[in-house]
Design a protein around this motif. Sequence first.
Motif, PDB file in Angstrom:
ATOM      1  N   PRO A 521      57.023  50.189  42.517  1.00 21.10           N
ATOM      2  CA  PRO A 521      56.774  49.013  43.373  1.00 21.10           C
ATOM      3  C   PRO A 521      55.303  48.745  43.603  1.00 21.10           C
ATOM      4  N   SER A 522      54.497  49.787  43.523  1.00 18.70           N
ATOM      5  CA  SER A 522      53.060  49.590  43.760  1.00 18.70           C
ATOM      6  C   SER A 522      52.417  48.712  42.704  1.00 18.70           C
ATOM      7  N   ARG A 523      53.137  48.480  41.571  1.00 19.03           N
ATOM      8  CA  ARG A 523      52.549  47.659  40.503  1.00 19.03           C
ATOM      9  C   ARG A 523      52.363  46.217  40.966  1.00 19.03           C
ATOM     10  N   GLN A 524      53.136  45.808  41.969  1.00 14.31           N
ATOM     11  CA  GLN A 524      53.047  44.429  42.418  1.00 14.31           C
ATOM     12  C   GLN A 524      51.911  44.218  43.443  1.00 14.31           C
ATOM     13  N   ILE A 525      51.227  45.286  43.819  1.00 11.86           N
ATOM     14  CA  ILE A 525      50.152  45.175  44.804  1.00 11.86           C
ATOM     15  C   ILE A 525      48.939  44.494  44.166  1.00 11.86           C
ATOM     16  N   VAL A 526      48.351  43.549  44.880  1.00 10.30           N
ATOM     17  CA  VAL A 526      47.165  42.845  44.380  1.00 10.30           C
ATOM     18  C   VAL A 526      45.967  43.791  44.423  1.00 10.30           C
ATOM     19  N   ILE A 527      45.307  43.929  43.259  1.00 16.14           N
ATOM     20  CA  ILE A 527      44.140  44.816  43.159  1.00 16.14           C
ATOM     21  C   ILE A 527      42.848  44.074  43.473  1.00 16.14           C
ATOM     22  N   ARG A 528      42.754  42.837  43.013  1.00 17.27           N
ATOM     23  CA  ARG A 528      41.512  42.094  43.232  1.00 17.27           C
ATOM     24  C   ARG A 528      41.766  40.592  43.124  1.00 17.27           C
ATOM     25  N   LYS A 529      40.965  39.828  43.898  1.00 20.88           N
ATOM     26  CA  LYS A 529      40.965  38.380  43.794  1.00 20.88           C
ATOM     27  C   LYS A 529      39.519  37.900  43.718  1.00 20.88           C
ATOM     28  N   GLY A 530      39.322  36.770  43.060  1.00 20.77           N
ATOM     29  CA  GLY A 530      37.961  36.231  43.008  1.00 20.77           C
ATOM     30  C   GLY A 530      37.834  35.121  41.977  1.00 20.77           C
ATOM     31  N   TRP A 531      36.674  34.477  42.011  1.00 19.46           N
ATOM     32  CA  TRP A 531      36.383  33.380  41.075  1.00 19.46           C
ATOM     33  C   TRP A 531      35.813  33.924  39.779  1.00 19.46           C
ATOM     34  N   LEU A 532      36.323  33.425  38.660  1.00 14.90           N
ATOM     35  CA  LEU A 532      35.796  33.731  37.337  1.00 14.90           C
ATOM     36  C   LEU A 532      35.764  32.436  36.527  1.00 14.90           C
ATOM     37  N   THR A 533      34.884  32.411  35.544  1.00 16.91           N
ATOM     38  CA  THR A 533      34.778  31.251  34.661  1.00 16.91           C
ATOM     39  C   THR A 533      35.300  31.620  33.282  1.00 16.91           C
ATOM     40  N   ILE A 534      36.236  30.832  32.762  1.00 19.58           N
ATOM     41  CA  ILE A 534      36.732  31.033  31.390  1.00 19.58           C
ATOM     42  C   ILE A 534      35.762  30.307  30.465  1.00 19.58           C
ATOM     43  N   SER A 535      34.931  31.065  29.794  1.00 18.66           N
ATOM     44  CA  SER A 535      33.814  30.454  29.067  1.00 18.66           C
ATOM     45  C   SER A 535      34.193  29.972  27.672  1.00 18.66           C
ATOM     46  N   ASN A 536      34.984  30.755  26.922  1.00 21.86           N
ATOM     47  CA  ASN A 536      35.250  30.338  25.538  1.00 21.86           C
ATOM     48  C   ASN A 536      36.208  29.152  25.473  1.00 21.86           C
ATOM     49  N   ILE A 537      37.128  29.011  26.411  1.00 30.91           N
ATOM     50  CA  ILE A 537      38.014  27.854  26.415  1.00 30.91           C
ATOM     51  C   ILE A 537      37.255  26.615  26.863  1.00 30.91           C
TER      52      ILE A 537
END
Length: 869
Positions: A521-537
Amino acid sequence: MGNREMEELIPLVNRLQDAFSALGQSCLLELPQIAVVGGQSAGKSSVLENFVGRDFLPRGSGIVTRRPLVLQLITSKAEYAEFLHCKGKKFTDFDEVRHEIEAETDRVTGMNKGISSIPINLRVYSPHVLNLTLIDLPGITKVPVGDQPPDIEYQIREMIMQFITRENCLILAVTPANTDLANSDALKLAKEVDPQGLRTIGVITKLDLMDEGTDARDVLENKLLPLRRGYVGVVNRSQKDIDGKKDIKAAMLAERKFFLSHPAYRHIADRMGTPHLQKVLNQQLTNHIRDTLPNFRNKLQGQLLSIEHEVEAYKNFKPEDPTRKTKALLQMVQQFAVDFEKRIEGSGDQVDTLELSGGAKINRIFHERFPFEIVKMEFNEKELRREISYAIKNIHGIRTGLFTPDMAFEAIVKKQIVKLKGPSLKSVDLVIQELINTVKKCTKKLANFPRLCEETERIVANHIREREGKTKDQVLLLIDIQVSYINTNHEDFIGFANAQQRSSQVHKKNTIGNQGTNLPPSRQIVIRKGWLTISNIGIMKGGSKGYWFVLTAESLSWYKDDEEKEKKYMLPLDNLKVRDVEKSFMSSKHIFALFNTEQRNVYKDYRFLELACDSQEDVDSWKASLLRAGVYPDKSLTENDENGQAENFSMDPQLERQVETIRNLVDSYMSIINKCIRDLIPKTIMHLMINNVKDFINSELLAQLYSSEDQNTLMEESVEQAQRRDEMLRMYQALKEALVVIGDINTATTFTPAPPPVDDSWIQHSRRVPPPSPTTQRRPTLSAPLPRPTSGRGPAPAIPSPGPHSGAPPVPFRPGPLPPFPNSSDSFGAPPQVPSRPTRAPPSVPSRRPPPSPTRPTIIRPLESSLLD
C-alpha cells in the motif's frame, strides 16, 4: 538676514545643523533656493549683493551675467569664498571674487557676449548668513549680439526654467520702473511655473531714475497689475556710486532716505527697500521651516526610539569592570548555544527564508544525497554480471559445475557491501563541513569580541574533528559487521528457489523499487510534487512547457497546474531509468531524462522524456526522489553494450542461468543491506557527532574558554564595537538636541499666512497682446471709459463721483456699489485692493510732457494722479 525673528532663527537652525554634523549626517532641513529673474540691466545682481552684504558681482551695461551663478551661503566663523572650479583656494578679498567670476565666464563663453548654461558654483562662508542658495541668472534678451546664437531668447528661457521650476525655489521677478510692467518677461515666466503665485515676489528697481513727476505708487500698492505677494520697490547703487566705492550699508541708508522723502512713497516706506524684501523672504523661509518641522520631528523621534534600547545598555558602560565582562561572557556563550541548537533542530522564530539552515541541509544529506550516492555506486549492471560470471568460473575451476555455487554469492555480496564504505564516509564529511559552517554563522554575533569569537570557533571545531575520527570508526564498524556474516535466513531474503524461478522467466522484473511484483500500500504514497518543464516535446511544438508533476512509488503523473484537476498523462515507472542530459548553451535550465531499459517509447513517440529544472540542486533532488521510487541512474555505455557482452560473457545457457540466479540473490540481499545502512548511518552520525557537539557546547565550552585565555583578553572589544558605542551615544545626544531645537524654533517663530489670491490673469493676457506702439497709449477697458485730461496740471479737486480716470480706485473684494473716491487726506492709509479687470493698463503720461517714446515708461503714475487722489 534682516529682521529680529530671523536673527533668532539663524543660531537655532545652525544648532540643528551642528547636531547632525556631529553624526556625520546632512541635515534634512533643506532651505529654499532664491532665483533672481529679469531682463538685462534690470538690477538683478545688485539685489543679490544686498542679501550677501558684499560687493562681488561683475557690473556693466548690456548682458553682464552670461552664465548662471549658483551662490551657496554657508554659516561659518570665518568669512571667505570658494569656487568649485578652484578647489582648496580661499578668497578673502571679494574684489578677487569678482575678477574670478569674470575670468571664468570668459573662459567658457568667450569675450564677445557669448552665453553658457554651465553654472559657476560659488560658496560664501560668513557668520552673518543663513545656509541658503541664491541663483543669479542671465538677463532675458531677444536680439542676439556678438557671439550670441540666433535662438538666444529660447536658450536663456530654458536656462531660467531649469531653476525656477523647482518647488523649492522662490522667484524674485525683477522689473525696472522705467519699463512696461505688463510686458515683463520675468513675471510671465514666473506665472508659468507658479500659477498660484505663492513663490513669486515682484521687485521694482530704478525707482529713482523715473521721469520727474511720475511714480509707481499704484503698482507698489498692488492696485495696478497685482500679484498675490505684491511688489517691493528697491533703489540700488548707481554706476557712479559703484565707481566711487560706495559700500552697501551706505547705499541702504540712502535707499531708506529716498523712500521716506518721496511724497508718493513715504506712506509705504516701511514696505519698501531691501530690508523689507529681506523680511518678506525671511517670512517665506520661516514658513518653510515651520512646515518642514512636523515631518522632520517624526523622523527624528523614530530614529530615537530605534536606538533607545541599545543606548540603554551603553549608558552605564564601564570598560574595566570585571563583573561586566563575566556577565557578558556568560551571555555570549549561552546565546551561541541557543543559536546553534536552533539552526540544527529548527525554530519557529526568525525563520530564514533566503537559504537552508544547517539542520535542513543535514537532513538533505541524510535522505537525498546519501541514498543517491549508494545507488550511484552500486548499480553498474554490466560490471556486476561480469564479476558474477568470473566468480562462478573461478570457483568451478577446471571442472564444469552442475549447481550454482553459493560461495560466488557470498563473494559478490561482500564486495558490494564493502563498496558502501565510500558513500558512508562521504556523508560523514558532508555533515562535518555543515556543522563547521553552522558554527561560523553562529559566532558572527560574537564579532564585537574578536578573541572570544576566534577561541569559540577553534574550540568547537577541534571538538568536531575529534568526533570525526570516532564517528568514522563506528561507520566502518557497521559495514564490517555486515560483511562478517551473510544472513541468508533473513525473512526478506528470497532464497535460491525463488531466485531460480525468476531467472527462468524470459521477461523478468527487477525486485527492487518499482520492479517488484507485489506492490504494498505504501506504493501509492506521494513521494514528491513540483513544477518541471518537458523540454524535448516543447521543441516540436515551438517551445518548452511547464507542468505540475506528481511522483508516487508506482507512477509519474503530470497535470496542467498545481490544482491537479486536469491530468495530462500518467507514466508507469516499470523498467525506467534516469540519466543526465548535457546542458544546452542556448538554455539556462538543467535537464535529466527518463528512458525505458527495454528500448520502448516512454511517452507517445518519444524514446526519452527530458525534464528541465531551474538549478542543478533541483535536478539532484528529483533524482533522489526517483531513486526512492525505484528509478535508478543509468551508468552503462549503451553504444558498447552488445560488444562488451560478446567479449566478456559466455553464451552458455547453464552459466547464464547461474549468473541470473546469483544476480537475483545479490539484488535481494543488497536491498536488505541498503535499507539497514540507510537507516543506521544517519543515526550513528546524529548520536556520535551532532548530539555530542550540542552537549559539548552546552556543558564544556565555557570551561574551556576560561582555561584557554585570560578573561580580560577574551572580552577585549573590537575597535569597531568601541566606535559604534561612541557613535550611538553621540547620535542619541544629537537627536535629543535636535528635538529640543525644533521645539525652540516653534516657540521663537510665528507662521505668516499666505495672502489671498488675486486676479493676475493680466500676465497671461499680456502674453497674447503685442506691446503698445510708441505712439499709442494703453487705455483702461472699463465699461464706460473716459479719456484722461491731457491739459495742464492743477490742484487736485475733490471729485464726488466715481467716474473712471487713470487714478480710479479699484473694485473692492466684496460685491456692492463702488464707494466714493477718498479725499487726499485719507488716501494714503487705504489698504491695497484688487482691480476687477484683468486688462487694467497703466496710465499715460501727463500731456505737458511729450508723448512717450518706445523706452518711456507706461507703468509710471503721474504726480497729477497722486494729487487727484
